[in-house]
Design a protein around this motif. Structure first.
Motif, PDB file in Angstrom:
ATOM      1  N   PHE A   1      -4.512 -10.819   7.786  1.00  0.00           N
ATOM      2  CA  PHE A   1      -3.309  -9.930   7.248  1.00  0.00           C
ATOM      3  C   PHE A   1      -2.271  -9.832   8.519  1.00  0.00           C
ATOM      4  O   PHE A   1      -2.831  -9.751   9.766  1.00  0.00           O
ATOM      5  CB  PHE A   1      -3.719  -8.635   6.990  1.00  0.00           C
ATOM      6  CG  PHE A   1      -4.395  -8.479   5.693  1.00  0.00           C
ATOM      7  CD1 PHE A   1      -5.811  -8.549   5.483  1.00  0.00           C
ATOM      8  CD2 PHE A   1      -3.504  -8.131   4.495  1.00  0.00           C
ATOM      9  CE1 PHE A   1      -6.303  -8.644   4.149  1.00  0.00           C
ATOM     10  CE2 PHE A   1      -4.019  -8.003   3.439  1.00  0.00           C
ATOM     11  CZ  PHE A   1      -5.437  -8.299   3.132  1.00  0.00           C
ATOM     12  N   TYR A  55     -11.623   1.405   5.103  1.00  0.00           N
ATOM     13  CA  TYR A  55     -12.431   0.365   4.888  1.00  0.00           C
ATOM     14  C   TYR A  55     -12.037  -0.122   3.469  1.00  0.00           C
ATOM     15  O   TYR A  55     -12.277   0.705   2.517  1.00  0.00           O
ATOM     16  CB  TYR A  55     -13.533   0.869   4.946  1.00  0.00           C
ATOM     17  CG  TYR A  55     -14.089   1.145   6.490  1.00  0.00           C
ATOM     18  CD1 TYR A  55     -13.650   2.468   7.138  1.00  0.00           C
ATOM     19  CD2 TYR A  55     -14.846   0.366   7.104  1.00  0.00           C
ATOM     20  CE1 TYR A  55     -14.003   2.691   8.471  1.00  0.00           C
ATOM     21  CE2 TYR A  55     -15.153   0.400   8.370  1.00  0.00           C
ATOM     22  CZ  TYR A  55     -14.694   1.454   9.009  1.00  0.00           C
ATOM     23  OH  TYR A  55     -15.091   2.024  10.604  1.00  0.00           O
ATOM     24  N   PHE A  56     -11.921  -1.359   3.553  1.00  0.00           N
ATOM     25  CA  PHE A  56     -11.539  -1.855   2.041  1.00  0.00           C
ATOM     26  C   PHE A  56     -12.571  -2.749   1.595  1.00  0.00           C
ATOM     27  O   PHE A  56     -13.134  -3.509   2.534  1.00  0.00           O
ATOM     28  CB  PHE A  56     -10.210  -2.656   2.279  1.00  0.00           C
ATOM     29  CG  PHE A  56      -8.823  -1.915   2.320  1.00  0.00           C
ATOM     30  CD1 PHE A  56      -8.216  -1.783   3.780  1.00  0.00           C
ATOM     31  CD2 PHE A  56      -8.297  -1.168   1.371  1.00  0.00           C
ATOM     32  CE1 PHE A  56      -7.162  -0.899   3.722  1.00  0.00           C
ATOM     33  CE2 PHE A  56      -7.175  -0.360   1.342  1.00  0.00           C
ATOM     34  CZ  PHE A  56      -6.657  -0.317   2.471  1.00  0.00           C
ATOM     35  N   GLU A  62      -3.937  -4.053  12.480  1.00  0.00           N
ATOM     36  CA  GLU A  62      -3.869  -4.822  11.112  1.00  0.00           C
ATOM     37  C   GLU A  62      -5.128  -4.371  10.410  1.00  0.00           C
ATOM     38  O   GLU A  62      -6.074  -4.115  10.963  1.00  0.00           O
ATOM     39  CB  GLU A  62      -3.413  -6.247  11.353  1.00  0.00           C
ATOM     40  CG  GLU A  62      -4.550  -7.056  12.152  1.00  0.00           C
ATOM     41  CD  GLU A  62      -4.175  -6.995  13.652  1.00  0.00           C
ATOM     42  OE1 GLU A  62      -3.763  -5.963  14.236  1.00  0.00           O
ATOM     43  OE2 GLU A  62      -4.437  -7.934  14.300  1.00  0.00           O
ATOM     44  N   ILE A  63      -5.116  -5.217   9.270  1.00  0.00           N
ATOM     45  CA  ILE A  63      -6.351  -5.115   8.395  1.00  0.00           C
ATOM     46  C   ILE A  63      -7.083  -6.505   8.997  1.00  0.00           C
ATOM     47  O   ILE A  63      -6.645  -7.274   8.937  1.00  0.00           O
ATOM     48  CB  ILE A  63      -5.879  -5.237   6.765  1.00  0.00           C
ATOM     49  CG1 ILE A  63      -4.954  -3.982   6.409  1.00  0.00           C
ATOM     50  CG2 ILE A  63      -7.199  -5.432   6.099  1.00  0.00           C
ATOM     51  CD1 ILE A  63      -4.608  -4.229   4.884  1.00  0.00           C
ATOM     52  N   LYS A  64      -8.419  -6.200   9.143  1.00  0.00           N
ATOM     53  CA  LYS A  64      -9.172  -6.977   9.738  1.00  0.00           C
ATOM     54  C   LYS A  64     -10.415  -7.288   8.910  1.00  0.00           C
ATOM     55  O   LYS A  64     -11.112  -6.318   8.473  1.00  0.00           O
ATOM     56  CB  LYS A  64      -9.541  -6.677  11.166  1.00  0.00           C
ATOM     57  CG  LYS A  64      -8.392  -7.246  12.126  1.00  0.00           C
ATOM     58  CD  LYS A  64      -8.993  -7.084  13.635  1.00  0.00           C
ATOM     59  CE  LYS A  64      -8.019  -7.454  14.531  1.00  0.00           C
ATOM     60  NZ  LYS A  64      -8.453  -7.555  16.192  1.00  0.00           N
ATOM     61  N   LEU A  87      -4.756  -1.273  -1.740  1.00  0.00           N
ATOM     62  CA  LEU A  87      -3.783  -2.444  -1.858  1.00  0.00           C
ATOM     63  C   LEU A  87      -3.569  -3.058  -2.953  1.00  0.00           C
ATOM     64  O   LEU A  87      -4.552  -3.493  -3.690  1.00  0.00           O
ATOM     65  CB  LEU A  87      -4.643  -3.547  -0.923  1.00  0.00           C
ATOM     66  CG  LEU A  87      -4.621  -3.256   0.547  1.00  0.00           C
ATOM     67  CD1 LEU A  87      -5.623  -4.213   1.342  1.00  0.00           C
ATOM     68  CD2 LEU A  87      -3.298  -3.259   1.456  1.00  0.00           C
ATOM     69  N   GLY A 141     -10.140   1.518  -1.024  1.00  0.00           N
ATOM     70  CA  GLY A 141     -10.245   1.890   0.052  1.00  0.00           C
ATOM     71  C   GLY A 141     -10.998   3.153   0.325  1.00  0.00           C
ATOM     72  O   GLY A 141     -10.920   3.900  -0.567  1.00  0.00           O
ATOM     73  N   TYR A 201     -13.209  -5.304   4.556  1.00  0.00           N
ATOM     74  CA  TYR A 201     -12.244  -5.441   5.602  1.00  0.00           C
ATOM     75  C   TYR A 201     -11.793  -3.807   6.109  1.00  0.00           C
ATOM     76  O   TYR A 201     -12.290  -2.817   5.387  1.00  0.00           O
ATOM     77  CB  TYR A 201     -10.794  -5.609   5.278  1.00  0.00           C
ATOM     78  CG  TYR A 201     -10.685  -7.143   4.586  1.00  0.00           C
ATOM     79  CD1 TYR A 201     -11.283  -7.406   3.207  1.00  0.00           C
ATOM     80  CD2 TYR A 201     -10.169  -8.200   5.282  1.00  0.00           C
ATOM     81  CE1 TYR A 201     -11.041  -9.086   2.988  1.00  0.00           C
ATOM     82  CE2 TYR A 201     -10.035  -9.530   4.745  1.00  0.00           C
ATOM     83  CZ  TYR A 201     -10.573  -9.786   3.374  1.00  0.00           C
ATOM     84  OH  TYR A 201     -10.443 -11.158   3.040  1.00  0.00           O
ATOM     85  N   ARG A 202     -11.333  -3.598   7.406  1.00  0.00           N
ATOM     86  CA  ARG A 202     -10.866  -2.383   7.737  1.00  0.00           C
ATOM     87  C   ARG A 202      -9.574  -2.361   8.357  1.00  0.00           C
ATOM     88  O   ARG A 202      -9.188  -3.422   9.210  1.00  0.00           O
ATOM     89  CB  ARG A 202     -12.024  -1.765   8.510  1.00  0.00           C
ATOM     90  CG  ARG A 202     -12.058  -2.079  10.101  1.00  0.00           C
ATOM     91  CD  ARG A 202     -13.116  -1.399  10.843  1.00  0.00           C
ATOM     92  NE  ARG A 202     -13.036  -1.729  12.244  1.00  0.00           N
ATOM     93  CZ  ARG A 202     -13.772  -0.946  13.330  1.00  0.00           C
ATOM     94  NH1 ARG A 202     -14.372  -0.103  12.957  1.00  0.00           N
ATOM     95  NH2 ARG A 202     -13.839  -1.472  14.234  1.00  0.00           N
ATOM     96  N   ARG A 203      -9.101  -1.297   8.318  1.00  0.00           N
ATOM     97  CA  ARG A 203      -7.912  -1.138   9.074  1.00  0.00           C
ATOM     98  C   ARG A 203      -7.853   0.018   9.939  1.00  0.00           C
ATOM     99  O   ARG A 203      -8.141   1.175   9.229  1.00  0.00           O
ATOM    100  CB  ARG A 203      -6.552  -1.075   8.159  1.00  0.00           C
ATOM    101  CG  ARG A 203      -5.102  -1.004   8.904  1.00  0.00           C
ATOM    102  CD  ARG A 203      -4.146  -0.481   8.152  1.00  0.00           C
ATOM    103  NE  ARG A 203      -2.915  -1.033   8.884  1.00  0.00           N
ATOM    104  CZ  ARG A 203      -1.655  -0.582   8.627  1.00  0.00           C
ATOM    105  NH1 ARG A 203      -1.432   0.224   7.621  1.00  0.00           N
ATOM    106  NH2 ARG A 203      -0.670  -0.608   9.470  1.00  0.00           N
ATOM    107  N   GLN A 239       0.841  -1.098  -0.042  1.00  0.00           N
ATOM    108  CA  GLN A 239       0.276   0.152  -0.152  1.00  0.00           C
ATOM    109  C   GLN A 239       0.733   1.252   0.103  1.00  0.00           C
ATOM    110  O   GLN A 239       1.429   1.449   1.244  1.00  0.00           O
ATOM    111  CB  GLN A 239      -0.845  -0.097   1.350  1.00  0.00           C
ATOM    112  CG  GLN A 239      -1.775   1.138   1.154  1.00  0.00           C
ATOM    113  CD  GLN A 239      -2.655   1.050   2.404  1.00  0.00           C
ATOM    114  OE1 GLN A 239      -2.594   0.801   3.458  1.00  0.00           O
ATOM    115  NE2 GLN A 239      -4.100   1.685   2.180  1.00  0.00           N
TER     116      GLN A 239
END
Lengths: 114, 116
Positions: free
Chosen positions: A104, B90-91, B42-44, A44, B110, B35-37, A38
């Protein structure tokens, strides 16, 4: 438990130097492994992925990663970094054989010295 | 072929307000993931749709978050009311499903959410 560990939060290397980013995983089944990058303000981007076959995987932008089952590792390497490689790198693991979430690591931020 | 798109790219709202994020997956992809970071973490995973059905919503943090995927195409993620700790990126990701190959997920750019 399923997890991904990236032990280095920040890494600084000089432009032109070699790079290795570490990644260890814990996964109960055959893993499908990924490295994402990123860049600032970007989304990403998938650098490379591994499921089976040759354990040394080539990706985009001159990156490669080596899968070592015995060490549960999937380290990312590049022989010579460029200033444009400054970004955050994420190792990830997921199932290859079902549609399910990816897990991740916390990411490693790479800084490049001129 | 267009990739996964997300709207808006940035959103700044005040605590207590409502925000709706949108994700358009790659055409034909049955699977859609959120997903969100949040800062420094971490990205969750948040949740997973298969077509219009919620396959797994185990990552949704609380009932202030509501995701929908009407018609099995685009998805929305609503946060109501937003709290400070909801700030993050937010992905959205989509995948064709195993019939289309391995479980490879394609990520969008994102949405950066800032709650003041």
């Amino acid at each position: 438990a399923q997890s991904v560990t990236q032990p280095d939060i920040h890494i600084t290397v000089s432009e032109g130097a070699s790079l290795e980013l570490r990644c260890n995983y814990s996964y109960g089944a055959t893993p499908y492994l990924f490295w994402y990058v990123q860049s600032p303000g970007q989304g990403l981007q998938l650098l490379l992925k591994y499921f089976s076959g040759d354990t040394l995987v080539q990706g985009i932008k001159g990156f490669e990663a080596e899968f070592k089952r015995s060490q549960s590792s999937f380290n990312l390497r590049k022989p010579s970094v460029h200033w444009s490689d400054a970004a955050e790198y994420f190792c990830a693991v997921g199932p290859w054989n079902r549609d399910d979430k990816i897990i991740f690591g916390k990411g490693t931020r790479l800084h490049i010295l001129p | 072929e267009a990739g996964v798109t997300q709207f808006p790219s940035h959103s700044v709202i005040e605590k207590g307000q409502t925000v709706t994020l949108r994700c358009d997956p790659i055409s034909g992809h049955d699977n859609l993931y959120w997903y969100r970071r949040v800062m420094g973490k971490e990205i969750k995973f948040l949740l997973h749709f298969v077509k219009e059905s919620k396959q797994d919503e185990s990552g949704m943090p609380n009932n202030r978050f509501l995701a929908e995927r009407t018609g099995g195409t685009y998805s929305t993620l609503k946060v109501q009311p937003a709290e400070l700790e909801d700030s993050g990126v937010y992905f959205c990701a989509s995948s064709p499903g195993l019939a289309g190959g391995l479980n490879e997920q394609f990520f969008g750019p994102g949405t950066r959410l800032t709650v003041l």
